[in-house]
Write an enzyme that holds these catalytic residues in place. Sequence first.
Site, PDB file in Angstrom:
ATOM      1  N   ASP B  66       0.404  -1.161  -0.087  1.00  0.00           N
ATOM      2  CA  ASP B  66      -0.075   0.023   0.258  1.00  0.00           C
ATOM      3  C   ASP B  66       1.035   1.631   0.007  1.00  0.00           C
ATOM      4  O   ASP B  66       1.649   1.160   0.575  1.00  0.00           O
ATOM      5  CB  ASP B  66      -0.840   0.302   1.248  1.00  0.00           C
ATOM      6  CG  ASP B  66      -0.471   0.161   2.837  1.00  0.00           C
ATOM      7  OD1 ASP B  66       0.695   0.475   2.603  1.00  0.00           O
ATOM      8  OD2 ASP B  66      -1.204  -0.560   3.792  1.00  0.00           O
ATOM      9  N   ASP B 129      -8.192  -2.888  14.084  1.00  0.00           N
ATOM     10  CA  ASP B 129     -10.040  -2.626  13.834  1.00  0.00           C
ATOM     11  C   ASP B 129     -10.216  -4.092  12.732  1.00  0.00           C
ATOM     12  O   ASP B 129     -11.099  -3.741  11.953  1.00  0.00           O
ATOM     13  CB  ASP B 129      -9.620  -1.553  13.089  1.00  0.00           C
ATOM     14  CG  ASP B 129      -9.296  -1.093  12.619  1.00  0.00           C
ATOM     15  OD1 ASP B 129      -8.231  -1.892  11.548  1.00  0.00           O
ATOM     16  OD2 ASP B 129      -8.752  -0.654  11.094  1.00  0.00           O
ATOM     17  N   HIS B 131      -8.049  -4.477  10.261  1.00  0.00           N
ATOM     18  CA  HIS B 131      -7.566  -4.469   9.792  1.00  0.00           C
ATOM     19  C   HIS B 131      -6.864  -5.570   8.370  1.00  0.00           C
ATOM     20  O   HIS B 131      -5.327  -5.013   9.747  1.00  0.00           O
ATOM     21  CB  HIS B 131      -7.479  -2.611   8.768  1.00  0.00           C
ATOM     22  CG  HIS B 131      -5.758  -1.766   9.161  1.00  0.00           C
ATOM     23  ND1 HIS B 131      -6.359  -1.140  10.108  1.00  0.00           N
ATOM     24  CD2 HIS B 131      -5.040  -1.810   8.218  1.00  0.00           C
ATOM     25  CE1 HIS B 131      -4.755  -0.744  10.685  1.00  0.00           C
ATOM     26  NE2 HIS B 131      -4.133  -1.379   9.526  1.00  0.00           N
TER      27      HIS B 131
END
Lengths: 241, 241, 241, 241
Positions: B66, B129, B131
């Site tokens: 990313d 969370d 991710h």
Amino acid sequence: MKLIVTEDVEQMSQLAARHVVEYMLKPRRVNLAITAGKTPKRMYELLTASVKGKDWLKNVHFYNFDEIPFRGKTGDGVTITNLRGLFFTPASISEDNIQKLTVDNYHDHDAKIAQQGGLDLVVMGLGADGHFCGNLPNTTHFHDMTTEVPIAGEMVNMVAHGELGGDFSLVPDSYVTMGPKSIMAAKNLLLIVNGEGKAQALKGMLEGPVTEQLPASVLQLHPALTIIADKAAVSALTQPH
Amino acid sequence: MKLIVTEDVEQMSQLAARHVVEYMLKPRRVNLAITAGKTPKRMYELLTASVKGKDWLKNVHFYNFDEIPFRGKTGDGVTITNLRGLFFTPASISEDNIQKLTVDNYHDHDAKIAQQGGLDLVVMGLGADGHFCGNLPNTTHFHDMTTEVPIAGEMVNMVAHGELGGDFSLVPDSYVTMGPKSIMAAKNLLLIVNGEGKAQALKGMLEGPVTEQLPASVLQLHPALTIIADKAAVSALTQPH
Amino acid sequence: MKLIVTEDVEQMSQLAARHVVEYMLKPRRVNLAITAGKTPKRMYELLTASVKGKDWLKNVHFYNFDEIPFRGKTGDGVTITNLRGLFFTPASISEDNIQKLTVDNYHDHDAKIAQQGGLDLVVMGLGADGHFCGNLPNTTHFHDMTTEVPIAGEMVNMVAHGELGGDFSLVPDSYVTMGPKSIMAAKNLLLIVNGEGKAQALKGMLEGPVTEQLPASVLQLHPALTIIADKAAVSALTQPH
Amino acid sequence: MKLIVTEDVEQMSQLAARHVVEYMLKPRRVNLAITAGKTPKRMYELLTASVKGKDWLKNVHFYNFDEIPFRGKTGDGVTITNLRGLFFTPASISEDNIQKLTVDNYHDHDAKIAQQGGLDLVVMGLGADGHFCGNLPNTTHFHDMTTEVPIAGEMVNMVAHGELGGDFSLVPDSYVTMGPKSIMAAKNLLLIVNGEGKAQALKGMLEGPVTEQLPASVLQLHPALTIIADKAAVSALTQPH
């Protein structure tokens, strides 16, 4: 993922039979989970001609990935019975090489497969409703391993007409199937699809979201999925694959 | 899936570093997508000590999965900058072996990886969370390949504080990430997890449903996922794994 | 082929133990053929600490690749006895996971291995005379599968002093070993080498011709050979590897 | 090792073409080293029909494993010229996907292959004299990587008549070939053999010793060798395989 498009069901069956034979040729134990149903009928005829009598078959083990017992009967259920007719009997597969999943042993099925080296290949068809193996829409969850599914409500009809020739007296209370997580744990997957009747399901699984309402949509996430589909089956696709 | 539980983050880092080195030792090109962030800090220190100066490093290629560009700046974004600090610079990785994903080239990222032989391993952390990579809850879809994600609403805050030291002026309009389908296409996955703060996320991803609200839940469907987690991280698990 | 050079035997043992553990972590049955002898002593201590009591050990099967029966005794031979002392007993390996090669079953050993999925890894030492497993110079042929080797002439001395503590009364008429072709059929090979005493053998196997006079020379032809050797063992090499 | 016996050269060619196509279908870069000569002629016709125009061909790279330059000419040598006629031209293989070995670049050939991910498959024929690739009896050594071989003595005749239509003026001073160690480093090998004229060579390579006088004898030591041979070619075998 690799999508191979063929002219028709005959060519689909030829390519699929060769694909399966290639796995069988590894010089050591090979574990294959294979599908019953109508789609693979011709594939099994070609496969039988290729493998019958070969001595290397002794290293190839066959697994069913779902089973519907006949109510009130012991012994083979619907899937193994069909696999015998389609392939095991004509190809003279030894009983020692048929690894049965049943309603009685399903708890241990995943551990047994792991202990025997894992599945090298799962050969599956695609349902017009987007199901694969016994994973019908909204029936199993993506995180399910091999599991038991109660047969109730609409499913009674479906099983009676789909698998039992309309004989409601044979419908059992439940069937067993390898769940999505269990199938995804295999090293390689092969999906064979033919006919216009499957075009919407194939479009849904490849171009729609990953959802338990269209169980086969999860298969696109496997790193070694091959799809062999005829022209009619891919006719609804609108994206490049 | 294989879950390996370690005493603490030090042992987690040791095992993870050795796991990554094993991949690097293949006698041919190896493609690794690796993570920035806090979790792998110690792993990279150990890795650096193991690999710096080895001539076989020339066959190992590194990919970021990313990237968040700095607003108004050209050149390296947040992820590559961090990876340089954590690993590329101390380990003297050649610029030729750094395969950058950027906001400008992300359209071709998946095709490029395929053309270069596919990813042998993706090393990831797990967000509190749920991710993984840039796949935040309800942000990307499971069927997404490498994609661009707009930064708006709450995410502006998250990115400013999480990655940019609180400097809102650097928050760009979007970032790019390999999507779930893109990551699942890799041959092997490694997830490293430590600390009590991740215990609920790990429990959710392994014992809850497969859902885009907890993106990492999809990783359990990969046939070659290894998780190395410390005791604190597995403290909320209630099932055997 | 990948040659990894370590500082000393301690580091060699650490890397080798980690290498072996990585194979054990596959989420399915793993077949390992492992060596007795002095070289792996420390490796087994580290391995024992890493694996003892792990529940995933149930999927790991251990094979001996040679065996010398004790004359006049039934039951375990020299190799299995040593492996018990080095590893099976301290690591509490289940009897079900010890796949014994013996003088009585060696005819079926290769077929059995194939039927059980093949060997994922063979861990071997290197003899100062260039032997590996029971393949001594000019004793077996490169095209031999698992075979029986008569013990006669000079070999009586060698076996009595090498493996039987000088007790000639225990020397049997023959021993069994996986032959070069049988070992080369494994998916991966690991050779561990330490000490100056092995430097000439290692040089011969890597820089001399492929010859049955230095049996280990054939191993360089395997597509997935890893050598972990300490500095002393590589001190005679003159070419880059 | 797996030996597949076919009725005739047509069936050998069909199975070989399908075997090669299966490798091409991997969803990422595939590296294939392929053979010129008479044996694969029909295989290439079938292969061309299967693959021409497929968009997945862009991920398939083709390597020649030997090359004989035409004396006094620059540009393509004998092997690449033949491969163009047999396959590259009719199948419209892109120039970008032809990875040439030449007398000028052979020093870097093995390193280049490793850097590009290694060879997934080498497709070879078998010489009546037991040669494979450019490894003629007593010419190269088993431990040779890609190497240059001087053309002198009897070999001048052999090359002139074998590859150059009897034109001695075209015979160069040397040719290049991947050596046995270089070929054995590939992940998979396919050997295709047909006709009575190869029966003694096949018997020698499978049932005789591993020797540089019959170079192909070394191939039996590869863990992933497939042989597809017709009935005539296996007619001299006396052992089960």
